[in-house]
Motif scaffolding. Structure first.
Motif, PDB file in Angstrom:
ATOM      1  N   UNK A   1      19.546  72.822  -6.070  1.00  0.00           N
ATOM      2  CA  UNK A   1      20.757  73.316  -5.405  1.00  0.00           C
ATOM      3  C   UNK A   1      20.660  73.106  -3.884  1.00  0.00           C
ATOM      4  N   UNK A   2      19.474  73.378  -3.322  1.00  0.00           N
ATOM      5  CA  UNK A   2      19.284  73.190  -1.879  1.00  0.00           C
ATOM      6  C   UNK A   2      19.390  71.707  -1.496  1.00  0.00           C
ATOM      7  N   UNK A   3      18.822  70.832  -2.332  1.00  0.00           N
ATOM      8  CA  UNK A   3      18.882  69.406  -2.042  1.00  0.00           C
ATOM      9  C   UNK A   3      20.324  68.910  -2.070  1.00  0.00           C
ATOM     10  N   UNK A   4      21.096  69.402  -3.020  1.00  0.00           N
ATOM     11  CA  UNK A   4      22.506  69.007  -3.099  1.00  0.00           C
ATOM     12  C   UNK A   4      23.257  69.455  -1.844  1.00  0.00           C
ATOM     13  N   UNK A   5      22.944  70.674  -1.411  1.00  0.00           N
ATOM     14  CA  UNK A   5      23.578  71.188  -0.188  1.00  0.00           C
ATOM     15  C   UNK A   5      23.165  70.350   1.022  1.00  0.00           C
ATOM     16  N   UNK A   6      21.890  69.965   1.067  1.00  0.00           N
ATOM     17  CA  UNK A   6      21.397  69.151   2.179  1.00  0.00           C
ATOM     18  C   UNK A   6      22.130  67.813   2.232  1.00  0.00           C
ATOM     19  N   UNK A   7      22.308  67.187   1.062  1.00  0.00           N
ATOM     20  CA  UNK A   7      23.000  65.901   1.031  1.00  0.00           C
ATOM     21  C   UNK A   7      24.440  66.028   1.517  1.00  0.00           C
ATOM     22  N   UNK A   8      25.066  67.146   1.199  1.00  0.00           N
ATOM     23  CA  UNK A   8      26.424  67.391   1.697  1.00  0.00           C
ATOM     24  C   UNK A   8      26.440  67.456   3.222  1.00  0.00           C
ATOM     25  N   UNK A   9      25.459  68.156   3.766  1.00  0.00           N
ATOM     26  CA  UNK A   9      25.395  68.301   5.223  1.00  0.00           C
ATOM     27  C   UNK A   9      25.075  66.955   5.897  1.00  0.00           C
ATOM     28  N   UNK A  10      24.200  66.159   5.281  1.00  0.00           N
ATOM     29  CA  UNK A  10      23.887  64.835   5.814  1.00  0.00           C
ATOM     30  C   UNK A  10      25.146  63.964   5.812  1.00  0.00           C
ATOM     31  N   UNK A  11      25.898  64.028   4.729  1.00  0.00           N
ATOM     32  CA  UNK A  11      27.152  63.259   4.667  1.00  0.00           C
ATOM     33  C   UNK A  11      28.135  63.728   5.741  1.00  0.00           C
ATOM     34  N   UNK A  12      28.143  65.023   6.015  1.00  0.00           N
ATOM     35  CA  UNK A  12      29.042  65.553   7.049  1.00  0.00           C
ATOM     36  C   UNK A  12      28.669  64.987   8.417  1.00  0.00           C
ATOM     37  N   UNK A  13      27.363  64.938   8.702  1.00  0.00           N
ATOM     38  CA  UNK A  13      26.916  64.387   9.986  1.00  0.00           C
ATOM     39  C   UNK A  13      27.328  62.925  10.105  1.00  0.00           C
ATOM     40  N   UNK A  14      27.103  62.165   9.032  1.00  0.00           N
ATOM     41  CA  UNK A  14      27.470  60.740   9.070  1.00  0.00           C
ATOM     42  C   UNK A  14      28.972  60.582   9.248  1.00  0.00           C
ATOM     43  N   UNK A  15      29.748  61.436   8.596  1.00  0.00           N
ATOM     44  CA  UNK A  15      31.210  61.364   8.745  1.00  0.00           C
ATOM     45  C   UNK A  15      31.635  61.671  10.187  1.00  0.00           C
ATOM     46  N   UNK A  16      31.109  62.755  10.759  1.00  0.00           N
ATOM     47  CA  UNK A  16      31.474  63.117  12.136  1.00  0.00           C
ATOM     48  C   UNK A  16      31.054  62.016  13.110  1.00  0.00           C
ATOM     49  N   UNK A  17      29.839  61.493  12.886  1.00  0.00           N
ATOM     50  CA  UNK A  17      29.328  60.469  13.793  1.00  0.00           C
ATOM     51  C   UNK A  17      30.161  59.192  13.699  1.00  0.00           C
ATOM     52  N   UNK A  18      30.497  58.785  12.493  1.00  0.00           N
ATOM     53  CA  UNK A  18      31.300  57.577  12.315  1.00  0.00           C
ATOM     54  C   UNK A  18      32.658  57.726  12.964  1.00  0.00           C
TER      55      UNK A  18
END
Length: 451
Positions: free
Chosen positions: A261-278
């Protein structure tokens, strides 16, 4: 437009014509008799103000401030002839430039002047006993102090405005780089950190490296925040970084029931960073500006913007950073033997070698001629020397290309200095320059650490 230098000289001419020479001489004697007391009282009083402590607490500042304050008091109250006025005006402008360079709030300068006037008034009333006797001397002291501070303020405002324009120019310049390539580089850095984290978890490591300490995190804190100043995504990425490093990582352990569950949440947050950065990159991707035309490194005019920010970051976070000043050995001989075209090719290749040997969070400047300055963020002296030596050895082992398939072996010397808390970044660069001079004096082709 009013010429500040002419204006300052006219004001001081008025002071000399409005006040009796004998009285001015007596005030000078009084000031010189108490100059050291005034300097020490100034320092002790100002150190009680939290805003002033940041600029005055450094030992070197204290040592130099006391002597500089005594010299300044001597100079402004020793001004007795018109011939001495130009030098006195220039001195006030130079002091104002230093204040602007270290971002000293101008209200602190005014507060210091007020302290001096209060103390001098006390001394005056001890010598001239009635108001009729001491009023003229008190007015003279006030005018001298006020004109001095006014000229410092003129220089301060002028140089602060220039710094502001340079900072904005640096921001625009950085936006002119190949942002499409940098965007992909930072996206890859975020994903690399994510993969490293998963490997660390499965290896049973108890201490997990936070995203803020990764290649991406260093780039974000030391470059992106300046380059994309004002972008809404900066704040959004900061919040995600705080959540990942402050809340999510401390709860992640291998074989934990909640790990998936934590890993899934982490991947969501990583995707959010990539989205904001892009999104942030895409908004600026079309802007175009240039670098140093020969080396493609940062131009020296952007140095104040970068160095002042690194000084502020280091002081605020009790952090550290280092600079390395490189100089190509016997560069004149290279020009003499291979022509300026050959010298340009050497300089370009050395610049590329240095730029490719440091992290994306670091800065590389064309400092002047064949001198190249590297700013290594969050790197202490020992590691900075190791990096400098790695670059120096890499240059030795890689002959450089010249026209006509010729090659030339080149060496360089380096001076390394680490931030020691002094608020003026030129103090740090001067230390690196002295270390570079030592390296040259020791037969070149080596790196030396300052102090």
């Amino acid at each position: 437009m009013i010429d500040p230098l002419n204006y300052g000289q006219r004001q001081w001419h008025l002071i000399l014509s409005n006040y009796d020479e004998g009285m001015r001489a007596r005030v000078r004697e009084l000031v010189l008799a108490h100059a050291h007391e005034l300097a020490e009282d100034f320092y002790s009083q100002m150190m009680q103000q939290p805003a002033a402590q940041e600029f005055l607490a450094h030992e070197v500042v204290h040592q130099r401030l006391h002597a500089s304050m005594v010299r300044w008091l001597d100079q402004v109250f020793s001004l007795q002839t018109p011939e001495a006025i130009p030098d006195a005006v220039a001195r006030q402008f130079e002091v104002g430039k230093v204040h602007a360079r270290i971002n000293l709030p101008i209200n602190l300068v005014s507060a210091g002047a007020r302290l001096h006037k209060q103390r001098l008034l006390e001394y005056i009333t001890q010598i001239w006993h009635t108001p009729a006797e001491w009023l003229h001397a008190a007015l003279y002291v006030q005018e001298v102090m006020d004109v001095s501070i006014e000229l410092m303020s003129l220089a301060y405002v002028t140089n602060a405005d220039r710094k502001s324009r340079a900072a904005e120019a640096y921001r625009l310049h950085t936006l002119s780089l190949n942002l499409a390539v940098e965007r992909e580089r930072q996206r890859a850095a975020v994903l690399d950190w994510s993969h490293e984290l998963m490997f660390a978890l499965h290896s049973g490591e108890s201490v997990l490296k936070g995203l803020s300490r990764s290649e991406f995190g260093l780039w974000f804190h030391h470059q992106a925040i300046t380059v994309f100043d004002g972008a809404a995504e900066i704040k959004q990425i900061e919040q995600v970084l705080l959540y990942i490093d402050g809340e999510l990582l401390p709860t992640m352990r291998y074989q934990s029931e909640l790990l998936i569950e934590k890993m899934a949440k982490l991947q969501q947050e990583v995707k959010a960073i990539i989205y904001f950065m892009t999104t942030m990159f895409d908004r600026y991707i079309e802007l175009e500006q240039g670098r140093d035309t020969l080396t493609r490194l940062l131009d020296r005019r952007f140095l104040p913007a970068v160095m002042n920010r690194e000084v502020q970051l280091a002081k605020r976070c009790n952090g550290v950073f280092s600079v390395v000043l490189f100089d190509i050995d016997h560069f004149k001989a290279i020009n003499d033997n291979h022509g300026h075209e050959g010298g340009d090719l050497v300089l370009q290749q050395v610049a590329n070698l240095i730029a490719s040997s440091v992290r994306s969070s670091d800065f590389v400047f064309r400092y002047g001629g064949e001198e190249l300055l590297v700013v290594l963020v969050e790197v202490a002296a020992e590691q900075a020397l190791a990096i400098a030596e790695t670059i120096r050895l890499k240059l030795i082992n890689n002959p450089l290309q010249l026209a006509g398939e010729k090659t030339v072996s080149v060496t360089m010397s380096g001076g390394v200095a680490t931030f020691d808390g002094h608020p003026d970044y030129e103090h740090l660069i001067n230390r690196a320059d002295k270390a570079l001079y030592q390296a040259k004096a020791m037969n070149r082709n080596l790196c030396v650490v300052a102090d």
